[in-house]
Design an enzyme around this catalytic site. Structure first.
Site, PDB file in Angstrom:
ATOM      1  N   ASP A 185     -24.931 -25.976  33.241  1.00 38.72           N
ATOM      2  CA  ASP A 185     -24.506 -25.047  32.051  1.00 38.72           C
ATOM      3  C   ASP A 185     -25.537 -24.069  32.062  1.00 38.72           C
ATOM      4  OD1 ASP A 185     -22.125 -25.979  30.829  1.00 38.72           O
ATOM      5  OD2 ASP A 185     -23.166 -27.575  29.995  1.00 38.72           O
TER       6      ASP A 185
ATOM      7  N   ARG B  75     -14.570 -26.603  44.170  1.00 40.61           N
ATOM      8  CA  ARG B  75     -13.181 -26.092  43.605  1.00 40.61           C
ATOM      9  C   ARG B  75     -13.537 -24.565  43.015  1.00 40.61           C
ATOM     10  NH1 ARG B  75     -11.415 -28.266  38.718  1.00 40.61           N
ATOM     11  NH2 ARG B  75     -13.176 -29.425  38.366  1.00 40.61           N
TER      12      ARG B  75
ATOM     13  N   TYR C 242     -23.530 -28.551  39.197  1.00 34.21           N
ATOM     14  CA  TYR C 242     -22.777 -27.863  37.965  1.00 34.21           C
ATOM     15  C   TYR C 242     -23.822 -27.778  36.941  1.00 34.21           C
ATOM     16  CZ  TYR C 242     -20.611 -25.988  34.148  1.00 34.21           C
ATOM     17  OH  TYR C 242     -20.127 -25.265  33.118  1.00 34.21           O
TER      18      TYR C 242
ATOM     19  N   GLU D 181      -5.595 -19.475  33.941  1.00 31.71           N
ATOM     20  CA  GLU D 181      -6.552 -20.139  34.379  1.00 31.71           C
ATOM     21  C   GLU D 181      -5.893 -21.115  35.737  1.00 31.71           C
ATOM     22  OE1 GLU D 181     -10.554 -20.995  32.966  1.00 31.71           O
ATOM     23  OE2 GLU D 181     -10.238 -23.072  33.846  1.00 31.71           O
TER      24      GLU D 181
ATOM     25  N   ARG E 245      -4.903 -23.620  31.671  1.00 34.42           N
ATOM     26  CA  ARG E 245      -5.491 -23.027  30.430  1.00 34.42           C
ATOM     27  C   ARG E 245      -5.127 -21.798  30.198  1.00 34.42           C
ATOM     28  NH1 ARG E 245     -12.031 -24.441  29.815  1.00 34.42           N
ATOM     29  NH2 ARG E 245     -12.516 -23.709  32.057  1.00 34.42           N
TER      30      ARG E 245
ATOM     31  N   ARG F  16     -17.229 -41.219  31.655  1.00 38.80           N
ATOM     32  CA  ARG F  16     -16.649 -41.527  30.127  1.00 38.80           C
ATOM     33  C   ARG F  16     -15.656 -40.908  29.756  1.00 38.80           C
ATOM     34  NH1 ARG F  16     -20.336 -40.689  25.845  1.00 38.80           N
ATOM     35  NH2 ARG F  16     -20.113 -38.530  26.733  1.00 38.80           N
TER      36      ARG F  16
ATOM     37  N   ARG G 118     -13.340 -39.380  19.452  1.00 37.21           N
ATOM     38  CA  ARG G 118     -13.920 -39.499  18.292  1.00 37.21           C
ATOM     39  C   ARG G 118     -12.979 -39.976  17.233  1.00 37.21           C
ATOM     40  NH1 ARG G 118     -15.722 -33.286  18.454  1.00 37.21           N
ATOM     41  NH2 ARG G 118     -17.150 -33.375  20.215  1.00 37.21           N
TER      42      ARG G 118
END
Ligand code: FAD
Ligand code: NA
Length: 380
Positions: free
Chosen positions: A353, A246, A351, A300, A277, A168, A172
């Protein structure tokens, strides 16, 4: 095996709830896995050594659990992006759209504009990541905020990346630019390492650093259950091949100024800027007394991991998923025959969190480890 959030959560539960002794091994010279942080020596500014870590969760059990070990600040994460020398608000929201198209839009007008631009391509027919992104948000916003950044993240042109890489691309239609939608968010008041150290601070827990599991596995007692949070492919000697990851390279610099960018994270969307970034770590803790004439910035860079690199994000190609299937079968056998359980981001090639790693460790404790000790059930 492994002193990241997964390993430490299991260790803490076994030590405190079952009153069993736990040995925690880590090959690094510090605990905490990738959430480890340390003060930059010249400035004292806390730097997240393996990339910026923002804690957020909507899982009440995890929130209550972590609050036993640390308090959290009221930090709220926000990210901005520079594209062609202009600064924009992210994730794409009404402010981004107004800024980018240079005029005011109501939510309804913005919705209509994006829908019209996204109409160029039907999502169901998108053949690659570029087409998928355009089908969701239209070409102009894709070209500004997705194309260059994605190309740098993957070192691959978005027309060569599978459409499935993005599920997706939420836009917003409000001015809300909070990065996370979770119920709870904040940073540990006295830092990640203090938090992680308190999890390991139990008389039943012994931590041995600088110890590679593969160097000592033959010396471990065979009947003692092991929770393995290292790379699952390595555990099985790469029998089904190497899983793709990665990695990131970090370039840290102390600058002789009090504030470099006015915020903690600035994305660089232009293709010709080599980094993705810049983090400026002082902004994660505006409540702390940091030097006013110095700041720490970390650039980074993203690339494919080669052997010896830190694996950070699973690539998850169809080939990777086929290999993982095979490793999962081997893992099931290993649990039954050798009492080894696989967990965490490296042990499951997922991955996760931090709140997910902690939540999944709590589940492993409830569903497999406690029944093994309390009722003599098998581990698999
Ligand atoms: P790890 O933290 O990786 O711990 C595994 C441990 O096992 C390591 O300490 C490693 O040294 C050890 N180990 C591996 N092999 C061996 C061996 N052979 N012998 C001994 N020890 C070994 N999560 C968030 O919630 N918010 C964020 O903002 C966020 N940002 C992130 C940014 C980056 C760049 C990355 C890579 C991750 C980020 N995460 C974030 C995710 C977070 O890092 C993970 O949730 C967490 O690290 C998972 O813990 P873990 O214990 O599964 O793995
Ligand atoms: Na479309």
């Amino acid at each position: 095996m492994g002193s990241g959030f997964f390993g430490l959560t299991v260790a803490e539960r076994v030590a405190s709830q079952l009153d069993k002794r736990v040995l925690v091994l880590d090959r690094r010279d510090h605990i905490g896995g990738n959430a480890y942080s340390a003060p930059e020596p010249e400035t004292g500014i806390e730097v997240h050594v393996y990339g910026a870590h923002l804690f957020h969760t909507s899982n009440e059990r995890v929130w209550n659990y972590v609050n036993q070990f640390t308090e959290f600040t009221n930090y709220q994460h926000r990210v901005f992006s520079i594209y062609q020398d202009k600064t924009y608000s992210l994730p794409i929201n009404l402010a981004t759209i107004c800024q980018y198209f240079g005029k005011s839009f109501s939510p309804e007008e913005a919705r209509a504009l994006v829908a019209e631009q996204a109409g160029e391509i039907d999502t169901a027919e998108a053949a690659n990541l570029e087409e998928k992104a355009i089908s969701l948000i239209g070409r102009p916003l894709y070209e500004a905020f997705i194309r260059g950044y994605t190309k740098k993240q993957w070192q691959t042109d978005p027309t060569e990346l599978p459409a499935a890489v993005i599920a997706r691309l939420p836009v917003r239609y409000t001015f809300d630019n909070r990065y996370f939608n979770d119920t709870w968010e904040g940073l540990p008041v006295d830092g990640y390492t203090a938090w992680l150290s308190r999890m390991a601070d139990h008389p039943n827990i012994e931590v041995r650093l600088n110890t590679d599991y593969f160097d000592v596995r033959d010396e471990l007692p065979a009947d003692v259950p092991t929770v393995f949070t290292g790379p699952i492919d390595k555990y099985f000697g790469y029998e089904a091949g190497e899983l793709g990851w990665r990695t990131l390279d970090f370039e840290t610099e102390v600058l002789p100024i009090g504030d470099f960018q006015g915020t903690s994270v600035m994305n660089y969307a232009d293709e010709d800027v080599p980094f993705t970034r810049i983090h400026e770590f002082r902004h994660f803790h505006p409540e702390r007394k940091y030097p006013e004439d110095k700041t720490v910035v970390v650039r980074e860079y993203s690339r494919f991991a080669e052997s010896g690199d830190e694996p950070y994000y699973p690539i998850n190609t169809p080939e990777d998923r086929a290999k993982l299937e095979r490793y999962r079968e081997l893992a099931t056998k290993e649990a039954a025959e050798k009492r080894v359980l696989f967990g965490g981001r490296l042990g499951t090639y997922k991955y996760l969190d931090m709140h997910m790693a902690i939540g999944s460790a709590l589940s492993m404790f409830d569903n497999r480890i406690r029944p093994f000790f309390d009722q003599g059930e098998s581990l698999d």
